[in-house]
Design a protein around this motif. Structure first.
Motif, PDB file in Angstrom:
ATOM      1  N   GLY A 125     -20.493  -1.390  -1.152  1.00 63.31           N
ATOM      2  CA  GLY A 125     -20.420  -0.345  -0.129  1.00 63.31           C
ATOM      3  C   GLY A 125     -21.203   0.858  -0.578  1.00 63.31           C
ATOM      4  N   PRO A 126     -21.535   1.746   0.356  1.00 61.29           N
ATOM      5  CA  PRO A 126     -22.372   2.897   0.025  1.00 61.29           C
ATOM      6  C   PRO A 126     -21.735   3.821  -1.005  1.00 61.29           C
ATOM      7  N   SER A 127     -22.586   4.592  -1.665  1.00 57.19           N
ATOM      8  CA  SER A 127     -22.102   5.584  -2.619  1.00 57.19           C
ATOM      9  C   SER A 127     -21.157   6.543  -1.907  1.00 57.19           C
ATOM     10  N   GLY A 128     -20.023   6.793  -2.507  1.00 49.75           N
ATOM     11  CA  GLY A 128     -19.058   7.724  -1.917  1.00 49.75           C
ATOM     12  C   GLY A 128     -18.084   7.065  -0.953  1.00 49.75           C
ATOM     13  N   ALA A 129     -18.228   5.751  -0.723  1.00 47.62           N
ATOM     14  CA  ALA A 129     -17.326   5.069   0.229  1.00 47.62           C
ATOM     15  C   ALA A 129     -15.896   4.985  -0.308  1.00 47.62           C
ATOM     16  N   GLY A 130     -15.766   5.007  -1.628  1.00 47.58           N
ATOM     17  CA  GLY A 130     -14.420   4.983  -2.194  1.00 47.58           C
ATOM     18  C   GLY A 130     -14.138   3.802  -3.108  1.00 47.58           C
ATOM     19  N   LYS A 131     -15.180   3.182  -3.662  1.00 43.46           N
ATOM     20  CA  LYS A 131     -14.970   1.988  -4.496  1.00 43.46           C
ATOM     21  C   LYS A 131     -14.173   2.325  -5.763  1.00 43.46           C
ATOM     22  N   THR A 132     -14.598   3.411  -6.443  1.00 42.71           N
ATOM     23  CA  THR A 132     -13.875   3.794  -7.663  1.00 42.71           C
ATOM     24  C   THR A 132     -12.429   4.157  -7.319  1.00 42.71           C
ATOM     25  N   THR A 133     -12.251   4.841  -6.207  1.00 37.85           N
ATOM     26  CA  THR A 133     -10.894   5.229  -5.786  1.00 37.85           C
ATOM     27  C   THR A 133     -10.038   3.980  -5.550  1.00 37.85           C
ATOM     28  N   LEU A 134     -10.638   2.988  -4.892  1.00 38.00           N
ATOM     29  CA  LEU A 134      -9.886   1.755  -4.637  1.00 38.00           C
ATOM     30  C   LEU A 134      -9.486   1.083  -5.958  1.00 38.00           C
ATOM     31  N   HIS A 172     -14.877   1.000 -17.217  1.00 39.36           N
ATOM     32  CA  HIS A 172     -15.147   2.230 -16.469  1.00 39.36           C
ATOM     33  C   HIS A 172     -16.642   2.402 -16.216  1.00 39.36           C
ATOM     34  N   GLN A 173     -16.949   3.087 -15.138  1.00 38.76           N
ATOM     35  CA  GLN A 173     -18.339   3.300 -14.733  1.00 38.76           C
ATOM     36  C   GLN A 173     -19.150   3.983 -15.841  1.00 38.76           C
ATOM     37  N   ASP A 174     -18.521   4.957 -16.521  1.00 45.90           N
ATOM     38  CA  ASP A 174     -19.261   5.719 -17.536  1.00 45.90           C
ATOM     39  C   ASP A 174     -18.867   5.311 -18.957  1.00 45.90           C
ATOM     40  N   THR A 201     -19.760  -2.922  -7.284  1.00 51.50           N
ATOM     41  CA  THR A 201     -21.193  -2.798  -7.583  1.00 51.50           C
ATOM     42  C   THR A 201     -22.014  -2.505  -6.337  1.00 51.50           C
ATOM     43  N   HIS A 202     -23.112  -1.758  -6.557  1.00 53.31           N
ATOM     44  CA  HIS A 202     -24.107  -1.551  -5.493  1.00 53.31           C
ATOM     45  C   HIS A 202     -25.130  -2.675  -5.492  1.00 53.31           C
ATOM     46  N   ASP A 203     -25.127  -3.437  -6.577  1.00 55.73           N
ATOM     47  CA  ASP A 203     -26.254  -4.292  -6.897  1.00 55.73           C
ATOM     48  C   ASP A 203     -26.158  -5.632  -6.155  1.00 55.73           C
ATOM     49  N   ASP A 232     -16.120  -1.356 -12.920  1.00 57.39           N
ATOM     50  CA  ASP A 232     -16.742  -0.395 -12.008  1.00 57.39           C
ATOM     51  C   ASP A 232     -18.216  -0.250 -12.386  1.00 57.39           C
ATOM     52  N   GLU A 233     -19.080  -0.793 -11.579  1.00 59.98           N
ATOM     53  CA  GLU A 233     -20.538  -0.763 -11.823  1.00 59.98           C
ATOM     54  C   GLU A 233     -20.867  -1.203 -13.255  1.00 59.98           C
ATOM     55  N   PRO A 234     -20.459  -2.401 -13.649  1.00 55.54           N
ATOM     56  CA  PRO A 234     -20.686  -2.792 -15.053  1.00 55.54           C
ATOM     57  C   PRO A 234     -22.149  -2.987 -15.398  1.00 55.54           C
ATOM     58  N   GLU A 274      -9.546  12.083   4.864  1.00 56.31           N
ATOM     59  CA  GLU A 274      -9.168  10.672   4.673  1.00 56.31           C
ATOM     60  C   GLU A 274     -10.374   9.878   4.186  1.00 56.31           C
ATOM     61  N   LEU A 275     -10.203   9.211   3.046  1.00 58.83           N
ATOM     62  CA  LEU A 275     -11.300   8.418   2.495  1.00 58.83           C
ATOM     63  C   LEU A 275     -11.328   7.034   3.137  1.00 58.83           C
ATOM     64  N   PHE A 276     -10.182   6.398   3.202  1.00 61.13           N
ATOM     65  CA  PHE A 276     -10.071   5.121   3.919  1.00 61.13           C
ATOM     66  C   PHE A 276      -8.645   4.911   4.367  1.00 61.13           C
ATOM     67  N   ASN A 329      -6.239   9.734   0.831  1.00 62.08           N
ATOM     68  CA  ASN A 329      -6.875  11.017   1.161  1.00 62.08           C
ATOM     69  C   ASN A 329      -7.025  11.827  -0.112  1.00 62.08           C
ATOM     70  N   TYR A 330      -8.193  12.464  -0.261  1.00 64.46           N
ATOM     71  CA  TYR A 330      -8.319  13.523  -1.265  1.00 64.46           C
ATOM     72  C   TYR A 330      -8.109  14.812  -0.484  1.00 64.46           C
ATOM     73  N   GLY A 331      -7.048  15.513  -0.739  1.00 67.37           N
ATOM     74  CA  GLY A 331      -6.757  16.710   0.055  1.00 67.37           C
ATOM     75  C   GLY A 331      -6.529  16.303   1.499  1.00 67.37           C
TER      76      GLY A 331
HETATM   77  N1  LIG Z   1     -10.724  13.757  -7.670  1.00 70.39           N
HETATM   78  C1  LIG Z   1     -11.369  13.889  -6.509  1.00 70.39           C
HETATM   79  N2  LIG Z   1     -11.122  14.959  -5.712  1.00 70.39           N
HETATM   80  C2  LIG Z   1     -11.740  15.096  -4.526  1.00 70.39           C
HETATM   81  N3  LIG Z   1     -12.635  14.213  -4.036  1.00 70.39           N
HETATM   82  C3  LIG Z   1     -12.924  13.155  -4.797  1.00 70.39           C
HETATM   83  C4  LIG Z   1     -12.315  12.935  -6.059  1.00 70.39           C
HETATM   84  N4  LIG Z   1     -12.785  11.787  -6.573  1.00 70.39           N
HETATM   85  C5  LIG Z   1     -13.670  11.301  -5.678  1.00 70.39           C
HETATM   86  N5  LIG Z   1     -13.754  12.113  -4.612  1.00 70.39           N
HETATM   87  C6  LIG Z   1     -14.591  11.924  -3.434  1.00 70.39           C
HETATM   88  O1  LIG Z   1     -14.174  10.725  -2.784  1.00 70.39           O
HETATM   89  C7  LIG Z   1     -15.298  10.010  -2.312  1.00 70.39           C
HETATM   90  C8  LIG Z   1     -15.258   8.602  -2.864  1.00 70.39           C
HETATM   91  O2  LIG Z   1     -15.473   8.651  -4.267  1.00 70.39           O
HETATM   92  P1  LIG Z   1     -15.546   7.313  -5.126  1.00 70.39           P
HETATM   93  O3  LIG Z   1     -15.976   7.705  -6.500  1.00 70.39           O
HETATM   94  O4  LIG Z   1     -14.292   6.569  -4.969  1.00 70.39           O
HETATM   95  O5  LIG Z   1     -16.726   6.544  -4.352  1.00 70.39           O
HETATM   96  P2  LIG Z   1     -17.650   5.331  -4.829  1.00 70.39           P
HETATM   97  O6  LIG Z   1     -17.794   4.428  -3.641  1.00 70.39           O
HETATM   98  O7  LIG Z   1     -17.110   4.741  -6.084  1.00 70.39           O
HETATM   99  O8  LIG Z   1     -19.019   6.075  -5.139  1.00 70.39           O
HETATM  100  P3  LIG Z   1     -20.215   5.646  -6.130  1.00 70.39           P
HETATM  101  O9  LIG Z   1     -20.713   4.324  -5.615  1.00 70.39           O
HETATM  102  O10 LIG Z   1     -21.223   6.738  -5.931  1.00 70.39           O
HETATM  103  O11 LIG Z   1     -19.682   5.572  -7.522  1.00 70.39           O
HETATM  104  C9  LIG Z   1     -16.536  10.799  -2.704  1.00 70.39           C
HETATM  105  O12 LIG Z   1     -16.938  11.576  -1.588  1.00 70.39           O
HETATM  106  C10 LIG Z   1     -16.042  11.692  -3.817  1.00 70.39           C
HETATM  107  O13 LIG Z   1     -16.753  12.905  -3.854  1.00 70.39           O
END
Ligand SMILES: Nc1ncnc2c1ncn2[C@@H]1O[C@H](COP(=O)(O)OP(=O)(O)OP(=O)(O)O)[C@@H](O)[C@H]1O
Length: 223
Positions: A34-43, A84-86, A191-193, A159-161, A15-17, A10-12
């Protein structure tokens, strides 16, 4: 190598997943889509100890991530190469210095022969003395991969290489990642690709996982 067992994040308060299970066995090759924002970077951050699961257990090389202090996380990270993605380069250092940075910050030196080999492996021998802003997107991505492997990690998390590169460059990056896997490295690529994943599956035996609707599932036969 890395295991997530019934993990939630959870962010705050949101719940992300949850209920997420993942096993990155030695020498395996995984894609995470998975879709943008699904949580791949977080995972990925859970996999390298940057974040700690809200509930459930993440194990890095057999150790519960919740029990690791900063030194232990740093030690585990030395066994993981992260793309890293960036890219995250330091613009005042040359490309060669950026690639060598993980070694230099850990107090080790890199031989110029090793650095030359690594630059040659990613096709950047001519760019060694240039600064990151002078490089193309594809050059930066290849440099990020070189930096990720300079410590000879056992696991590569990318992450999105292929985020900012054309098809030809994405194939070049893919062949480098497949080569690393053939050397025994464990590889996870977010990756989205989808076309990149399809091209990879012709070259390597990979599992494709999809993070969607807060769950992680094995992707369908279309992938
Ligand atoms: N530090 C943070 N604080 C609060 N919310 C966050 C934080 N980092 C990411 N999020 C939110 O968590 C969700 C998942 O983010 P994440 O970057 O893990 O997704 P993603 O699947 O990698 O997205 P993308 O494909 O666009 O890179 C998004 O809605 C994002 O805004």
């Amino acid at each position: 190598m890395i295991e997530l067992d019934n993990v939630a994040y959870n962010y705050g308060r949101s719940e992300l997943f949850s209920g997420l299970n993942l096993q990155l066995a030695a020498g395996s090759f995984h894609f995470l889509t998975g879709p943008s924002g699904a949580g791949k970077t977080t995972l990925l951050k859970l996999c390298y100890g940057e974040l700690v699961a809200t509930s459930g257990q993440a194990r890095l090389f057999g150790q519960d991530a919740r029990t690791l202090d900063r030194d232990a996380v740093a030690q585990a990270r030395r066994r993981i190469g992260i793309v890293h993605q960036d890219c995250q380069f330091l613009d005042h250092l040359t490309l060669a210095e950026n690639i060598a940075l993980p070694l230099t910050v850990s107090g080790r030196t890199v031989s110029s022969a090793d650095l030359t080999d690594l630059l040659g492996w990613v096709g950047l021998s001519q760019q060694a003395a240039q600064f990151p802003p002078q490089l193309s997107g594809g050059e930066r991505q290849r440099a990020a991969l070189a930096r990720a492997v300079i410590m000879s990690p056992e696991v590569i998390l990318a992450d999105e290489p292929t985020g900012n590169v054309d098809w030809e460059m994405s194939q070049r990056l893919l062949s480098l990642l497949v080569e690393l896997n053939k050397m025994g490295k464990t590889v996870l690529i977010a990756t989205h690709d989808i076309s990149f994943i399809r091209a990879a599956k012709a070259q390597v035996s990979a599992r494709v996982l999809r993070l969607k609707d807060r769950r992680l599932q094995l992707a369908g036969a279309d992938l």
